[in-house]
Design a protein around this motif. Structure first.
Motif, PDB file in Angstrom:
ATOM      1  N   PHE A  33     -27.981  29.026  21.348  1.00  0.00           N
ATOM      2  CA  PHE A  33     -28.620  28.117  22.214  1.00  0.00           C
ATOM      3  C   PHE A  33     -27.937  26.993  23.035  1.00  0.00           C
ATOM      4  N   LEU A  34     -26.917  26.710  22.559  1.00  0.00           N
ATOM      5  CA  LEU A  34     -26.204  25.589  23.500  1.00  0.00           C
ATOM      6  C   LEU A  34     -25.239  26.189  24.397  1.00  0.00           C
ATOM      7  N   GLY A  35     -25.240  27.725  24.626  1.00  0.00           N
ATOM      8  CA  GLY A  35     -24.517  28.485  25.518  1.00  0.00           C
ATOM      9  C   GLY A  35     -23.079  28.601  25.319  1.00  0.00           C
ATOM     10  N   LYS A  36     -22.690  28.452  23.672  1.00  0.00           N
ATOM     11  CA  LYS A  36     -21.315  28.898  23.569  1.00  0.00           C
ATOM     12  C   LYS A  36     -21.318  30.260  23.089  1.00  0.00           C
ATOM     13  N   TYR A  37     -19.904  30.772  23.218  1.00  0.00           N
ATOM     14  CA  TYR A  37     -19.582  32.246  22.916  1.00  0.00           C
ATOM     15  C   TYR A  37     -18.790  31.875  21.477  1.00  0.00           C
ATOM     16  N   LYS A  38     -19.066  32.818  20.688  1.00  0.00           N
ATOM     17  CA  LYS A  38     -18.380  32.497  19.262  1.00  0.00           C
ATOM     18  C   LYS A  38     -17.324  33.654  19.038  1.00  0.00           C
ATOM     19  N   SER A  39     -16.144  33.382  18.443  1.00  0.00           N
ATOM     20  CA  SER A  39     -14.937  34.250  18.182  1.00  0.00           C
ATOM     21  C   SER A  39     -15.552  34.224  16.573  1.00  0.00           C
ATOM     22  N   LYS A  40     -15.890  35.648  16.035  1.00  0.00           N
ATOM     23  CA  LYS A  40     -16.437  35.959  14.909  1.00  0.00           C
ATOM     24  C   LYS A  40     -15.352  36.523  14.079  1.00  0.00           C
ATOM     25  N   ASN A  41     -15.257  36.170  12.683  1.00  0.00           N
ATOM     26  CA  ASN A  41     -14.453  36.885  11.630  1.00  0.00           C
ATOM     27  C   ASN A  41     -15.537  38.083  10.815  1.00  0.00           C
ATOM     28  N   ASP A  42     -15.772  39.260  11.625  1.00  0.00           N
ATOM     29  CA  ASP A  42     -16.407  39.849  11.181  1.00  0.00           C
ATOM     30  C   ASP A  42     -15.698  41.555  10.698  1.00  0.00           C
ATOM     31  N   ASP A  43     -16.489  42.436  10.425  1.00  0.00           N
ATOM     32  CA  ASP A  43     -15.791  43.513   9.639  1.00  0.00           C
ATOM     33  C   ASP A  43     -14.991  44.414  10.630  1.00  0.00           C
ATOM     34  N   GLU A  44     -15.531  44.146  11.757  1.00  0.00           N
ATOM     35  CA  GLU A  44     -14.755  45.018  12.990  1.00  0.00           C
ATOM     36  C   GLU A  44     -13.413  44.501  13.252  1.00  0.00           C
ATOM     37  N   PHE A  45     -13.555  42.969  13.300  1.00  0.00           N
ATOM     38  CA  PHE A  45     -12.303  42.165  13.572  1.00  0.00           C
ATOM     39  C   PHE A  45     -11.381  42.670  12.438  1.00  0.00           C
ATOM     40  N   LYS A  46     -11.722  42.536  11.100  1.00  0.00           N
ATOM     41  CA  LYS A  46     -10.987  42.740  10.024  1.00  0.00           C
ATOM     42  C   LYS A  46     -10.324  44.176   9.665  1.00  0.00           C
ATOM     43  N   SER A  47     -11.070  45.193  10.639  1.00  0.00           N
ATOM     44  CA  SER A  47     -10.712  46.610  10.448  1.00  0.00           C
ATOM     45  C   SER A  47      -9.230  46.848  11.313  1.00  0.00           C
ATOM     46  N   TRP A  48      -8.943  45.645  12.069  1.00  0.00           N
ATOM     47  CA  TRP A  48      -7.745  45.947  13.233  1.00  0.00           C
ATOM     48  C   TRP A  48      -6.649  45.212  12.466  1.00  0.00           C
ATOM     49  N   LEU A  49      -7.001  44.380  11.423  1.00  0.00           N
ATOM     50  CA  LEU A  49      -5.827  43.649  10.975  1.00  0.00           C
ATOM     51  C   LEU A  49      -4.762  44.331  10.153  1.00  0.00           C
ATOM     52  N   ILE A  50      -3.459  43.886  10.153  1.00  0.00           N
ATOM     53  CA  ILE A  50      -2.460  44.610   9.423  1.00  0.00           C
ATOM     54  C   ILE A  50      -2.370  43.711   8.191  1.00  0.00           C
ATOM     55  N   SER A  51      -2.720  42.535   8.086  1.00  0.00           N
ATOM     56  CA  SER A  51      -2.662  41.622   7.004  1.00  0.00           C
ATOM     57  C   SER A  51      -4.000  40.867   6.909  1.00  0.00           C
ATOM     58  N   GLU A  52      -4.389  40.537   5.709  1.00  0.00           N
ATOM     59  CA  GLU A  52      -5.685  39.736   5.559  1.00  0.00           C
ATOM     60  C   GLU A  52      -5.507  38.400   5.963  1.00  0.00           C
ATOM     61  N   ARG A  53      -6.225  37.921   6.687  1.00  0.00           N
ATOM     62  CA  ARG A  53      -6.347  36.615   7.301  1.00  0.00           C
ATOM     63  C   ARG A  53      -7.575  36.145   7.895  1.00  0.00           C
ATOM     64  N   LYS A  54      -7.735  35.112   8.472  1.00  0.00           N
ATOM     65  CA  LYS A  54      -8.893  34.612   9.177  1.00  0.00           C
ATOM     66  C   LYS A  54      -8.676  34.793  10.721  1.00  0.00           C
ATOM     67  N   ASN A  55      -9.887  34.707  11.345  1.00  0.00           N
ATOM     68  CA  ASN A  55      -9.647  34.698  12.757  1.00  0.00           C
ATOM     69  C   ASN A  55      -9.173  33.587  13.190  1.00  0.00           C
ATOM     70  N   ARG A  56      -8.266  33.646  14.403  1.00  0.00           N
ATOM     71  CA  ARG A  56      -7.777  32.095  14.963  1.00  0.00           C
ATOM     72  C   ARG A  56      -8.495  31.677  16.087  1.00  0.00           C
ATOM     73  N   GLY A  57      -9.663  31.970  16.609  1.00  0.00           N
ATOM     74  CA  GLY A  57     -10.111  31.381  17.462  1.00  0.00           C
ATOM     75  C   GLY A  57      -9.982  32.119  18.983  1.00  0.00           C
ATOM     76  N   TRP A  58      -9.861  31.338  20.046  1.00  0.00           N
ATOM     77  CA  TRP A  58      -9.948  31.602  21.236  1.00  0.00           C
ATOM     78  C   TRP A  58      -8.642  31.345  21.636  1.00  0.00           C
ATOM     79  N   THR A  59      -7.598  32.385  22.402  1.00  0.00           N
ATOM     80  CA  THR A  59      -6.276  32.103  22.579  1.00  0.00           C
ATOM     81  C   THR A  59      -5.997  32.493  24.165  1.00  0.00           C
TER      82      THR A  59
END
Length: 110
Positions: A33-59
């Motif tokens: 509602f504030l017009g912001k796009y979110k970089s989310k740490n979800d299951d789809e994101f986690k499925s691409w990881l080589i090691s377990e870690r948190k999402n590091r946001g916008w890059t």
């Protein structure tokens, strides 16, 4: 980041030499509602990881004529379009407090 120099944003940055490319480390969720796009740490994101870690946001990814790729992480998870544009503009000056990773690629010019 697990696929720091092989992901589509990094590869696109190599094609468009010197122009910055902004990408989410996680899954992009539509505007709130504030017009912001979110970089989310979800299951789809986690499925691409080589090691377990948190999402590091916008890059921001950049590349130059000499084959050096640069990665600038903001670690921010929510950005408006205007904030995204400012991040791209700031990347030209390598603002303080932003981590830069450099990597020479195989196609380095002599």
């Amino acid at each position: 980041m697990d696929h720091e120099h092989t992901n589509p944003a990094s590869q696109f940055a190599e094609i468009i030499n010197s122009s910055p490319v902004l990408a989410s480390d996680g899954t992009v969720i539509g505007r709130d509602f504030l017009g912001k796009y979110k970089s989310k740490n979800d299951d789809e994101f986690k499925s691409w990881l080589i090691s377990e870690r948190k999402n590091r946001g916008w890059t921001v990814y950049r590349s130059n004529d000499f084959g050096v790729s640069q990665v600038i992480r903001s670690y921010e998870k929510k950005l408006t379009v205007n904030q995204m544009i400012k991040k791209l503009e700031m990347s030209v000056f390598w603002g303080s407090g932003i981590k830069i990773n450099k990597k020479k690629t195989n196609d380095t010019k002599q």
